[in-house]
Design an enzyme around this catalytic site. Structure first.
Site, PDB file in Angstrom:
ATOM      1  N   ARG A  96      -2.855   7.069  -1.192  1.00 27.20           N
ATOM      2  CA  ARG A  96      -2.607   5.951  -0.271  1.00 27.20           C
ATOM      3  C   ARG A  96      -1.665   4.971  -0.961  1.00 27.20           C
ATOM      4  NH1 ARG A  96      -6.563   0.944   1.662  1.00 27.20           N
ATOM      5  NH2 ARG A  96      -5.155   0.194   3.302  1.00 27.20           N
ATOM      6  N   HIS A  97      -0.855   4.295  -0.168  1.00 30.88           N
ATOM      7  CA  HIS A  97       0.026   3.258  -0.710  1.00 30.88           C
ATOM      8  C   HIS A  97      -0.786   2.169  -1.402  1.00 30.88           C
ATOM      9  CE1 HIS A  97      -1.328   0.606   2.497  1.00 30.88           C
ATOM     10  NE2 HIS A  97      -1.121   1.606   3.344  1.00 30.88           N
ATOM     11  N   ARG A 139      -0.937  -4.333   0.149  1.00 33.64           N
ATOM     12  CA  ARG A 139       0.119  -4.727   1.093  1.00 33.64           C
ATOM     13  C   ARG A 139      -0.275  -5.992   1.838  1.00 33.64           C
ATOM     14  NH1 ARG A 139      -2.632  -3.890   5.562  1.00 33.64           N
ATOM     15  NH2 ARG A 139      -3.681  -1.932   6.036  1.00 33.64           N
ATOM     16  N   ARG A 176       6.174   0.680   2.775  1.00 32.80           N
ATOM     17  CA  ARG A 176       5.113   0.583   1.770  1.00 32.80           C
ATOM     18  C   ARG A 176       4.798   1.928   1.113  1.00 32.80           C
ATOM     19  NH1 ARG A 176       2.852  -0.473   6.776  1.00 32.80           N
ATOM     20  NH2 ARG A 176       1.200   0.908   7.553  1.00 32.80           N
ATOM     21  N   ASP A 204      -4.373   5.415   4.236  1.00 33.12           N
ATOM     22  CA  ASP A 204      -5.827   5.601   4.133  1.00 33.12           C
ATOM     23  C   ASP A 204      -6.322   6.621   5.160  1.00 33.12           C
ATOM     24  OD1 ASP A 204      -5.289   3.965   6.310  1.00 33.12           O
ATOM     25  OD2 ASP A 204      -6.536   2.293   5.630  1.00 33.12           O
TER      26      ASP A 204
END
Length: 421
Positions: A33-34, A37, A101, A281
């Protein structure tokens, strides 16, 4: 006796050590996952709107950059001796969804994974080098972004999920919270599935030291967190989880299994060692649900799902899975239900096949559509036959009622003159 026991123990340890040494890592896939943010959106009464964030909504923060740089260093240490110390385009492939992102997370991760050295240093004052990250337009993404909205059958399953006892019980239990959120946020509609977006906004604001409104208490945030996690379970489980997996996360699982099988093939000439996937996610949750290893909680920032393919000297291949959901801890091993921790590839393929569709587009069609067509065709044919039979029956009746004189030529005797006419 003691010496014999010691000798036996040393023998066992020697055999185990030899067996372990024979198992060689040959290929790795990581999905993450990034990082941290800004919120994706604000609710109507939110005191913080898009211009309150340095780069606007849904953008990777500097903390998110640090998280992925750290994850890149973790991967460098984990695969030291497996990956080249310097970047080699033949051994790694990177793909990301087409969001700022996720693209930036992949780039920050690669900065930690491949710090330049030697001839790869193009600026002595910059310990970084550009590494390609591939993507496709959001409208074409069918591998890394879930849930996909192009599937009528999945929408039907979601509708059926909302009528399950578990869903109705959660809705009833948290009705007051859902009503409170609707009243305080100015949103026209809130429910179990959508209220988590409010939690996400409040969570992002709290992480960036923004003051919460008076109605946002720790108790409320905990209840919203529970609803948020339940929302993830609803998307990919709660009801007919395997059916949902075949229409969503199973698409990514199928690609991963295909790559594992290809890399395990003794005839494979590919030099690729490492596949990196940068996503969301929901992507991690969808994949884990298709493997039946999802823990029911939202995957945190920079969480990382790892697949490692090993081969031994006799050519047998096995798959080991790991999950890192804490940047301050090591990855822990996951066990595929129905298989060993180090799962033989043959068994891994067989077990996961249940969650992978051979024809997703076909499975996405509503089951009733085919039956409806058959019913319509049957009714049309039956109707035509009935009309034909009625027409035939009326024709016979009319034929029987016709006068004899109208049924064709015959002799008529003129009784008065005794002649034929």
């Amino acid at each position: 006796m003691v010496s014999g026991t010691v000798l036996l123990l040393l023998t066992v340890l020697s055999v185990c050590g030899k067996a372990a040494a024979e198992r060689k890592l040959v290929y790795v896939t990581v999905l993450f996952r990034h990082g941290d943010r800004s919120p994706v959106k604000a609710y109507p009464t939110d005191p913080y709107q898009e211009n309150d964030w340095p780069q606007g909504f849904g953008q990777l923060s500097q903390e998110g950059m640090r998280q992925h740089f750290d994850l890149g260093q973790f991967l460098r240490n984990r695969y030291k001796g497996f990956l080249n110390e310097s970047y080699d385009r033949h051994e790694i492939s990177v793909r990301s969804t087409d969001y700022d992102r996720t693209l930036m997370s992949a780039e920050a991760n690669l900065a930690g994974l491949y710090p330049p050295s030697g001839r790869q240093v193009f600026n002595p004052n910059l310990p970084w080098q550009p590494i390609p990250v591939h993507t496709v337009p959001q409208s074409e993404e069918r591998l890394l972004s879930f849930p996909l909205g192009d599937c009528p059958r999945y929408k039907q399953l979601m509708n059926e999920t909302e009528h399950t006892e578990e869903f109705l019980n959660v809705t009833k239990t948290y009705k007051d919270i859902i009503d409170l959120v609707r009243n305080k946020t100015g949103l026209n509609k809130t429910n179990v599935e959508s209220v988590w977006s409010v939690y996400d906004t409040l969570f992002c604001e709290s992480r960036h030291n923004m003051s919460a409104p008076d109605w946002v208490t720790p108790e409320l945030m905990e209840k919203l967190r529970i609803l948020k996690d339940f929302g993830f379970r609803v998307m990919f489980g709660v009801y007919k989880q395997q059916d949902k997996s075949r229409l969503q996360g199973g698409m990514l699982l199928g690609e991963i299994v295909k790559n594992l099988s290809t890399m395990a093939d003794a005839e494979s000439k590919k030099q690729l060692k490492f596949m990196m996937l940068s996503a969301h996610d929901t992507t991690v949750a969808a994949l884990q649900a298709s493997l039946n290893v999802f823990n029911g909680r939202q995957p945190p920032y920079a969480s990382c799902q790892i697949f490692e393919l090993y081969k031994d000297d006799n050519g047998s291949a096995s798959v080991s899975m790991f999950y890192r959901n804490n940047s301050k801890a090591d990855a822990y091993q996951l066990q595929l239900p129905g298989c060993a921790l180090d799962c033989p590839l043959e068994d891994f393929v067989k077990i996961t096949k249940l969650s992978i569709s051979d024809d997703r587009d076909k499975e996405c069609q509503l089951p009733s559509e085919g039956r409806d067509k058959e019913v319509i065709i049957s009714l049309a044919v039956s109707g035509c036959l009935l009309i034909f039979l009625i027409a035939l029956l009326l024709g016979v009746i009319c034929w029987q009622k016709e006068p004899v004189s109208s049924r064709g030529y015959h002799h008529v005797i003129n009784r008065e003159v005794g002649e034929e006419s």
